[in-house]
Design a protein around this motif. Structure first.
Motif, PDB file in Angstrom:
ATOM      1  N   TRP A   1       0.841  -1.195   0.000  1.00 28.64           N
ATOM      2  CA  TRP A   1       0.000   0.000   0.000  1.00 28.64           C
ATOM      3  C   TRP A   1       0.879   1.249   0.000  1.00 28.64           C
ATOM      4  N   CYS A   2       0.463   2.243  -0.758  1.00 21.28           N
ATOM      5  CA  CYS A   2       1.169   3.533  -0.786  1.00 21.28           C
ATOM      6  C   CYS A   2       0.160   4.640  -0.497  1.00 21.28           C
TER       7      CYS A   2
ATOM      8  N   CYS B   1       6.443   2.456   1.194  1.00 22.71           N
ATOM      9  CA  CYS B   1       5.130   1.793   1.167  1.00 22.71           C
ATOM     10  C   CYS B   1       4.934   1.051   2.481  1.00 22.71           C
TER      11      CYS B   1
ATOM     12  N   ALA C   1      -1.496   3.714   4.804  1.00 26.20           N
ATOM     13  CA  ALA C   1      -1.778   4.476   3.590  1.00 26.20           C
ATOM     14  C   ALA C   1      -3.015   5.339   3.751  1.00 26.20           C
TER      15      ALA C   1
ATOM     16  N   GLU D   1       6.979  -0.641   7.393  1.00 25.98           N
ATOM     17  CA  GLU D   1       7.156   0.190   6.207  1.00 25.98           C
ATOM     18  C   GLU D   1       8.334  -0.331   5.392  1.00 25.98           C
TER      19      GLU D   1
ATOM     20  N   THR E   1       9.667  -0.369  -8.730  1.00 23.51           N
ATOM     21  CA  THR E   1       8.280  -0.226  -8.265  1.00 23.51           C
ATOM     22  C   THR E   1       7.356  -0.030  -9.458  1.00 23.51           C
TER      23      THR E   1
END
Length: 783
Positions: free
Chosen positions: A621-622, A657, A664, A751, A760
């Protein structure tokens, strides 16, 4: 979050800074009011001051000041005040921050020195340091008729000491008029800067005093202003107590930095952007309706914006200069200067010119006057040297700020109708091309001044901002633990920062968290909004030509809505629900509901096929604001702007992320009245070697250079027994959040940091709606 929600979450109000922020480095010591013998010295000081004023000449006073290493310059009134203070309380020491002279301004002692060409010293004190030696009296003073009185206070042991128990005089120097039936009789108020009245009298239509005050630009304020100023021992802002602003000649309102944050937010979101870029004619000229355009000659556009933030002098000002051509009329010169957020009180003029060359010569002269630099070297080569107390250019680019060029509220519906895009994709593009999300983003960062096009800055200006941020970080790290020097560094670089990246509420940064949340995040927000402005362009006209499809093509990526019955959709929903914890704002928790999920194939990010053979691939998740998404999609992920021992920046200049949707979601959440947001899912390859840490790495530069994958271990982790593999060996760390063995970690959740953008790839955008979970119902009495 709105400013008010953000304040509630952090446990303080952004309108009122902590004392050490408001009184910049104030040093309030203990003594302030009684003499060493215990008697009240107020009357004694008044008599002494009167004698000095009547029996010593200004020349003698200057000589006394100079003899005691004090600044003898200034007007007669300033010199008298300095001399009276010196002779009664003793010579002042130099400023402990910058070694310049301190001066008394009637309420507090303030330093008049400078840290650098960018900033004034911000040291203030009610009880400043004083020298413990005898006051030096020149011959002219020794021969005066009051020499015995002067000798009485010459030695440190005989000088009165101040006591905090004795109140100051916050109204000193003000002339106040009174009107109407106040709660205190007029004879008790011996104290024209303002007129004190009552709301009741205003409701009855006011009096002749009210009319006269309005005509002369004098504030009419509630009695509470007087009471609060006395009780708080500090002059309160007149604008915050104004009862006549809505009927004043210029409609004078409360400056933004004095308003409640929620009120300011509402005013900001509804305010019209007045200057959208290098070719934008300022809205206040009203010449754009007549076909007005910025004069362009020999490759130069005669349109300049400037800014100056100097907290030591309490200045936070902008300036606009334009030469405007209008068909069939003369050339116009427009000039506007004022405090940010206090538009009604800005200096403004619009002048006609017969001669173009004459107007240009005047424009160039004014540029040099307010900046101390030559005009052409700046415009052609961007050569500029900052001068003390002078403006610095806000370098605008030739384009349209998205707050002007993006879709307005009235255009959203028609834009969706007149498009060939699939309905869900059209709605997605409509959101990202609207003005609203960018207005919110700049408002939340207090970077929403209507007169400055923060969404259309040149690459050179953005680069200067990035360099200033990196210099700021390096300077405070180098100065850490050095006492007064460290204070001076924070103050100096705070003023540099807010001159380059203007704010409606500048302050002195105090710690790394503020530097991360306000400066670093603010820079990234402005940088990404500038990318959005260039992609969106000007959509303020008709939408019949399908502008959404045009902007979608410019993105250079493929976006498609997932079928809600597909395996990928169900997998992502499960991943979100399992690793989510409510976002808490004040006492209210917010859950999320998935609205849609979009699959993304970007031309700037590696495809799954490209990443097929990379090691240790994880779906993560970002966090991202909606205002940053267009940049991510068109340009790909960028590393963090700097390295700081604070969440989001503790791994240095990496792409960060998390395996927890909860982390996020903190970034995706904006405000109660704007509950929609997006969470990003990306595939990241952590490389062959993964470095696990639970404290901020000391040397992030080596990590950046070696491009080592880093895993920050949080106090909570996802249950590894529930993890699974998705496709092509991509691990999905989906599992309920459980306590980890790292209870002392600075991170709440795990993280991950990757230092190579090619490692990415954005795969999915999850459109969510934040929903209130535990709102407390107000008690309602039965009828």
């Amino acid at each position: 979050m709105t400013r008010k929600q953000k304040a509630a979450q952090e446990g303080h109000s952004p309108t009122k800074k902590p004392k050490n922020e408001t009184d910049h480095h104030s040093d309030d010591g203990a003594n302030n009011g009684k003499s060493s013998s215990g008697g009240d010295f107020g009357k004694e000081f008044d008599e002494f001051s009167k004698a000095v004023r009547e029996h010593l000449s200004i020349a003698q006073m200057r000589e006394i000041l100079e003899s005691n290493d004090q600044d003898p310059s200034g007007s007669e009134g300033v010199v008298i005040t300095k001399c009276q203070d010196l002779l009664f309380f003793g010579p002042l020491e130099r400023c402990p921050l910058c070694s310049a002279n301190l001066e008394f301004n009637g309420r507090i002692y303030a330093c008049k020195g400078f840290y650098s060409e960018w900033s004034s010293c911000t040291f203030k004190s009610k009880n400043p340091p004083r020298r413990r030696d005898s006051t030096k009296l020149p011959d002219s003073a020794l021969n005066s008729s009051i020499v015995d009185m002067l000798n009485k206070y010459q030695e440190p042991s005989s000088r009165p000491q101040r006591d905090v128990a004795v109140p100051l005089k916050p109204l000193a120097g003000m002339v106040i008029a009174l009107s109407g039936r106040l709660s205190r009789t007029h004879v008790l108020l011996e104290f024209v800067n303002c007129l004190i009245s009552t709301s009741a009298e205003r409701e009855r239509g006011g009096s002749s005093k009210h009319s006269e005050a309005i005509e002369n630009g004098i504030r009419v304020v509630r009695e509470e202003w007087l009471v609060d100023s006395i009780e708080k021992q500090e002059l309160q802002p007149l604008a915050a107590y104004d009862i006549m602003s809505d009927i004043a000649v210029d409609g004078k309102g409360i400056p933004w930095d004095k308003q409640d944050p929620t009120d300011q937010a509402l005013e900001s979101l509804t305010a019209e952007l007045k200057l959208y870029g290098k070719r934008g004619v300022h809205k206040d000229t009203k010449l754009q309706d007549q076909g007005g355009a910025i004069l362009e000659k020999d490759g130069i556009l005669y349109n300049c914006a400037f800014f100056l933030c100097d907290l030591g002098r309490e200045m936070n000002e902008f300036c606009i200069m334009q030469l405007i051509t209008v068909p069939d009329t003369k050339l116009h010169m427009y000039y506007k200067r004022g405090k940010v957020g206090d538009d009604p009180n800005a200096e403004e003029r619009l002048e006609e010119w017969d001669s173009v060359d004459g107007a240009i010569a005047e424009f160039v002269s004014m540029f040099e006057e307010i900046t101390g630099n030559e005009f052409e070297p700046w415009e052609r080569e961007k050569k500029f040297e900052k001068k003390r107390l002078s403006f610095f250019p806000v370098d605008m680019d030739d384009g349209v700020d998205v707050r002007h060029g993006g879709l307005g509220l009235r255009q959203l519906g028609s834009a969706s109708l007149h498009t060939s895009l699939e309905p869900k994709v059209a709605n997605f593009m409509k959101v990202l091309c609207s003005q609203e999300i960018y207005r919110y983003a700049l408002m939340e960062m207090d970077m929403d001044a209507p007169d400055l096009p923060m969404g259309m800055l040149s690459d050179i200006h953005l680069k200067r901002g990035e360099e200033a941020l990196l210099q700021f970080v390096e300077a405070v790290k180098s100065a850490k633990g050095s006492g007064r020097k460290e204070e001076a560094v924070w103050s100096d670089y705070s003023q540099r920062w807010f001159t380059l990246m203007p704010s409606t509420r500048p302050f002195i940064f105090k710690d790394y968290k503020q530097l991360a949340d306000i400066a670093a995040a603010g820079y990234e927000t402005v940088r990404d909004i500038n990318v959005a402005s260039r992609l969106i362009g000007d959509m303020s006209g008709a939408t019949l030509d399908d502008p959404l499809s045009d902007r979608y093509k410019k993105l250079g990526c493929s976006i498609s809505a997932l079928d809600k019955e597909s395996d990928d959709y169900k997998m992502i929903v499960k991943y979100l629900e399992t690793t989510y914890e409510p976002v808490k704002v004040a006492d209210i928790e917010y859950g999320v509901r998935v609205e849609d999920i979009f699959a993304v194939e970007s031309s700037v990010s590696p495809s799954l096929e490209d990443m097929k053979n990379l090691p240790n691939k994880v779906l993560l998740w970002c966090g991202s604001r909606s205002s940053n998404l267009l940049r991510h999609l068109q340009k790909g992920f960028l590393p963090a702007a700097c390295s700081l021992p604070a969440p989001g920046y503790m791994f240095g200049r990496g792409i960060v992320c998390s395996d927890a949707a909860a982390e996020a979601a903190k970034y995706g959440y904006t405000a109660v009245d704007r509950p929609e947001g997006f969470l990003v899912l990306a595939v990241a390859s952590l490389g062959n070697q993964i470095l696990e840490v639970k404290t901020p790495p000391q040397d992030t530069k080596s990590l950046e250079e070696k491009k080592v994958g880093v895993k920050g271990l949080g106090r909570k982790k996802t249950d590894e027994a529930e993890h699974f593999t998705w496709k092509d060996g991509i691990k999905v760390p989906c599992g309920k959040l459980v306590p980890s063995e790292h209870k002392d970690s600075v991170l709440e959740y795990n993280e991950y940091a990757v230092y190579d953008p090619k490692m990415t790839s954005i795969r999915f955008l999850v459109a969510v709606k934040y929903e209130e979970q535990n709102a407390e119902l107000e008690d309602v009495e039965p009828a």
